[in-house]
Write an enzyme that holds these catalytic residues in place. Structure first.
Site, PDB file in Angstrom:
ATOM      1  N   GLU A   3     -38.961  -0.634  38.771  1.00 23.15           N
ATOM      2  CA  GLU A   3     -39.276  -1.997  39.188  1.00 23.15           C
ATOM      3  C   GLU A   3     -40.603  -2.058  39.937  1.00 23.15           C
ATOM      4  OE1 GLU A   3     -34.935  -1.490  38.623  1.00 23.15           O
ATOM      5  OE2 GLU A   3     -36.444  -0.432  39.821  1.00 23.15           O
ATOM      6  N   ARG A  34     -34.179  12.789  36.941  1.00 26.34           N
ATOM      7  CA  ARG A  34     -34.275  11.440  37.497  1.00 26.34           C
ATOM      8  C   ARG A  34     -34.258  11.441  39.017  1.00 26.34           C
ATOM      9  NH1 ARG A  34     -35.926   6.312  36.038  1.00 26.34           N
ATOM     10  NH2 ARG A  34     -34.689   4.709  37.072  1.00 26.34           N
ATOM     11  N   GLY A  69     -43.521   9.641  40.195  1.00 34.11           N
ATOM     12  CA  GLY A  69     -44.541   8.739  39.681  1.00 34.11           C
ATOM     13  C   GLY A  69     -45.509   9.345  38.684  1.00 34.11           C
ATOM     14  N   ASN A 118     -36.196   3.661  30.640  1.00 30.70           N
ATOM     15  CA  ASN A 118     -37.322   2.959  30.007  1.00 30.70           C
ATOM     16  C   ASN A 118     -37.941   3.782  28.879  1.00 30.70           C
ATOM     17  OD1 ASN A 118     -39.482   1.337  29.433  1.00 30.70           O
ATOM     18  ND2 ASN A 118     -40.429   1.484  31.443  1.00 30.70           N
TER      19      ASN A 118
END
Length: 445
Positions: free
Chosen positions: A62, A276, A318, A343
């Site tokens: 997000e 993750r 990131g 995603n």
């Protein structure tokens, strides 16, 4: 109802508090975030008491999606500060590093009225923007009472969460009445939201901002990549690279077994494993070593050199999105194990062949469109994952076809940003008072 909600959430907090205490002691998590979560922001956060736009983004995905709007919001509302909150530590780190147009980043407060009041007093939002389905009853009620406009953007109601919301529909309907506008990703999510009690006149289908938030890499004038992480992966063009992104418990073992089979025919192949959750980095590294592979962490790699390890564990936050461009083939995790998927657009923008498992509930419409258009491969089992990866790695023509279709699908579905900004402008007209036309969204197949 609101008192009962607050009581239940407090009870839930007490029940899970031993887990958070363990995480704080074992992994040093949450220690520095407790103050902001209790509404204690530093005075310097908004020293002059300026009005603001407050965006809430739960985690990494997000926060990265918020990039699609940040620059435009700053340009259209120059007299308002732009603040962004996250729930997770990883989201906080990515937001601080990647969102240059945001004035301040902070942790989202616990949704209890006395804490929310304290936060609103410092943040002073004119508009509160929620990413996806981050709906917090006490915060929304207090925003309504204070005249703060509220907008849900990139909204979705997944097939998994929909039945749960229906169980509390009377209360949920009251909460939705406190939200001024809803910008939904798809017609299906819009229909579900209206069925849960949202006013249809407040619901607009704008499409997914994830398409608009994707960025292509830009080279510096010296020909070096802008993203520093790529300097740790000076990969030979002839080397086969599999990137397994956002993997969850159980999936790494399956990928490692597939990789062992791949290396019997491609001994120079390399696997990048990106768990993750950061607390699992050590476990995944140990899993790869126990499987017999020469393994290193990304943090151990020398700069400007080709990694010599067979498996690299991406122990950073990131950097995964940029590493996808190095892949010969990609597996997107959270999909072989039943966690709703992750995603698939990040590798798609680089034109990479994408494989994912059967569990893509959180991205159902996008996943279906990719499969229908020959832009990705969905597998149903671990054995099928092995067969598919091996087949792709030995078939460059099929890889190119899948990658080109994936990239084309991303480009065809951009445009949610302008539609979303137009909706925000309706509830909070910008100073230049431009007008946008919001048209219905349909995923382009």
């Amino acid at each position: 109802m609101y008192f009962l909600y607050s009581l239940l959430t407090f009870a839930a907090f007490l029940i899970v508090s031993p887990y958070f205490l363990y995480q704080a002691i074992r992994y040093k998590k949450y220690v520095g975030s407790l103050g902001p979560r209790l509404g204690h922001l530093p005075i310097s956060f908004n020293l002059d008491g300026d009005e603001s736009i407050w965006i809430h983004a739960v985690s990494v995905g997000e926060a990265l999606t918020a990039r699609a709007l940040a620059a435009d919001l700053k340009a259209r509302y120059p007299r308002l500060r732009l603040f962004l909150s996250t729930t997770t530590i990883a989201g906080q780190q990515v937001a601080r590093r990647s969102l240059q147009h945001v004035d301040e980043v902070f942790y989202f407060p616990f949704d209890w009225a006395f804490i929310v009041r304290r936060t609103l007093k410092l943040v002073k939002p004119r508009v509160f923007i929620m990413m996806e389905t981050e709906i917090w009853p006490n915060l929304l009620r207090l925003c309504r009472q204070r005249g703060v406009k509220t907008v849900v953007i990139n909204g979705r109601i997944s097939s998994r969460s929909y039945p749960r919301y229906r169980l509390i529909r009377p209360f949920f309907k009251r909460v939705l009445a406190d939200i001024d506008r809803f910008c939904m990703q798809s017609e299906e999510s819009a229909r579900r939201l209206i069925d849960l009690g949202a006013d249809p006149s407040r619901v607009t289908v704008t499409g997914s901002l994830k398409f608009d938030s994707l960025e292509m890499p830009v080279l510096t004038s010296h020909g070096k990549p802008r993203e520093r992480v790529l300097r740790f992966f000076r990969i030979s063009s002839s080397r086969t690279v599999i990137v397994a992104g956002s993997t969850l418990r159980g999936e790494e073992a399956a990928v490692l077994r597939a990789f062992a089979r791949i290396r019997t025919t491609m001994p120079n192949a390399m696997l990048v494993l990106a768990p993750r959750h950061p607390e699992r980095f050590a476990d995944v590294e140990r899993l790869a070593r126990d499987a017999g592979f020469a393994t290193m962490r990304r943090s151990e790699l020398p700069i400007d050199a080709e990694p010599r390890a067979e498996v690299i564990v991406l122990d950073s936050i990131g950097e995964l999105a940029q590493l996808y461009q190095l892949a010969t083939a990609v597996f997107v995790g959270g999909s072989l194990a039943d966690h709703g998927g992750h995603n698939i657009l990040e590798p798609a923008i680089f034109g990479k062949p994408i494989v994912f498992g059967p569990h893509m509930q959180n991205f159902r419409e996008i996943a279906d469109a990719f499969v229908a258009n020959g832009a990705a491969v969905q597998v149903q089992s671990e054995r099928e994952l092995e067969d598919t990866l091996l087949a792709l790695l030995t078939d460059p023509v099929r890889r190119a076809r899948l990658g080109a279709a994936a990239r084309a699908l991303v480009e065809a579905n951009r445009g949610a940003k302008e539609k979303t900004l137009a909706v925000i402008a309706e509830v909070a007209p910008p100073e230049d008072a431009g007008g946008g036309v919001v048209r219905p969204f349909r995923l382009v197949h």
